[in-house]
Design a protein around this motif. Structure first.
Motif, short mmCIF file in Angstrom:
data_model
loop_
_atom_site.label_atom_id
_atom_site.label_comp_id
_atom_site.label_asym_id
_atom_site.label_seq_id
_atom_site.Cartn_x
_atom_site.Cartn_y
_atom_site.Cartn_z
N ASN A 60 0.85 -1.19 0.00
CA ASN A 60 0.00 0.00 0.00
C ASN A 60 0.89 1.24 0.00
O ASN A 60 1.16 1.83 1.05
CB ASN A 60 -0.92 0.01 1.23
N PRO A 61 1.40 1.68 -1.16
CA PRO A 61 2.30 2.83 -1.22
C PRO A 61 1.65 4.10 -0.64
O PRO A 61 0.46 4.36 -0.87
CB PRO A 61 2.57 2.98 -2.72
N THR A 62 2.45 4.87 0.09
CA THR A 62 1.96 6.05 0.80
C THR A 62 2.96 7.21 0.64
O THR A 62 4.09 7.00 0.22
CB THR A 62 1.75 5.75 2.29
N PRO A 63 2.58 8.44 1.00
CA PRO A 63 3.47 9.60 0.79
C PRO A 63 4.66 9.61 1.75
O PRO A 63 4.63 9.02 2.82
CB PRO A 63 2.55 10.80 1.07
N VAL A 64 5.70 10.34 1.31
CA VAL A 64 6.81 10.72 2.19
C VAL A 64 6.91 12.24 2.13
O VAL A 64 6.36 12.88 1.23
CB VAL A 64 8.15 10.08 1.77
N GLU A 65 7.62 12.81 3.10
CA GLU A 65 7.86 14.25 3.06
C GLU A 65 9.36 14.51 3.06
O GLU A 65 10.11 13.82 3.75
CB GLU A 65 7.23 14.95 4.27
N VAL A 66 9.78 15.48 2.26
CA VAL A 66 11.17 15.92 2.23
C VAL A 66 11.25 17.29 2.89
O VAL A 66 10.50 18.20 2.54
CB VAL A 66 11.71 15.99 0.79
N ILE A 67 12.16 17.42 3.85
CA ILE A 67 12.31 18.66 4.63
C ILE A 67 13.78 19.07 4.55
O ILE A 67 14.66 18.23 4.76
CB ILE A 67 11.89 18.45 6.09
N ILE A 68 14.05 20.35 4.27
CA ILE A 68 15.43 20.83 4.10
C ILE A 68 15.68 22.01 5.06
O ILE A 68 14.85 22.91 5.18
CB ILE A 68 15.69 21.27 2.66
N TRP A 69 16.86 21.96 5.71
CA TRP A 69 17.31 23.05 6.58
C TRP A 69 18.61 23.62 6.06
O TRP A 69 19.46 22.88 5.56
CB TRP A 69 17.55 22.54 8.00
N ASP A 70 18.82 24.92 6.25
CA ASP A 70 20.12 25.54 5.99
C ASP A 70 21.07 25.21 7.13
O ASP A 70 20.62 24.97 8.26
CB ASP A 70 19.99 27.06 5.87
#
Length: 212
Positions: A202-212
């Motif tokens: 059951n494929p589901t979303p991921v989130e990508v988060i970027i910090w300086d």
């Protein structure tokens, strides 16, 4: 190795939810840290890394495994390029280990592993090829599709030295966090595979988060 991060999402400079079956392609600058968050658990994020200065330099599974003496990746792992340079380091990991041997799903492997009628099911290699076609600014083509990391994917080594796909060891909210040692192009296929347990069927979303 389990290691939590002290970074807070509210302080991030960039956030994007990547739906199941979609791709993410973006440059991450040297010194920036990015997180891949498994939002609902048991979701594989098939990821490629390239030098932004010259995409011919890219992540090498062979060099990385050889230099760290471990087939699994986790906090403390340094990801090496095919030129022996450190590209990124995993600085936090709440999952525990990640695969870099199992490769990525493709129409050909869908046919061989599952059935002829599975050939046209969407696959990670299709997502990557679509990404490079839609982002001409990076100057890449399907010839640049190479070694990948399967973040969150569980591919145990069997007693006779083989590989097998098993139910994931991730869970909702688990994440892996990497700090870039050079400017890198990050290319993720949020895996659409339905035929083995890498996504819990059951494929589901991921989130990508970027910090300086």
């Amino acid at each position: 190795m389990i290691k939590a991060s002290e970074l807070q999402p509210e302080a991030a400079v960039y956030r994007e939810v990547v739906p199941a079956g979609e791709y993410f392609m973006k440059e991450v600058k040297a010194g920036q840290t990015f997180r891949i968050l498994d939002m609902q658990g048991n979701q594989a994020a098939d990821t490629l890394f390239y030098s932004a200065a010259d995409p011919a330099e890219r992540y090498s599974a062979m060099d990385t495994v050889r230099e760290q003496g471990n087939v699994y990746l986790t906090a403390g792992s340094r990801l090496l390029s095919n030129e022996g340079n450190v590209m990124l380091e995993i600085v936090a990991d709440t999952c525990g280990r990640h695969d870099t041997l199992g490769g990525a799903c493709a129409t050909e492997s869908n046919t061989v592993r599952y059935a002829l009628d599975k050939k046209c099911m969407h696959a990670c290699r299709d997502s990557w090829m679509l990404a490079v076609a839609e982002h001409e600014e990076f100057g890449m083509s399907k010839r640049d599709i190479t070694h990948n990391i399967n973040f969150f994917m569980n591919v145990p080594i069997t007693a006779d030295g083989g590989l097998t796909f098993q139910d994931g060891i991730s869970a909702p909210g688990k994440y892996v966090e990497l700090k870039a040692a050079m400017d890198v192009i990050v290319l993720i296929s949020n895996c659409p595979q339905l035929n083995n347990p890498c996504n819990g069927y059951n494929p589901t979303p991921v989130e990508v988060i970027i910090w300086d």
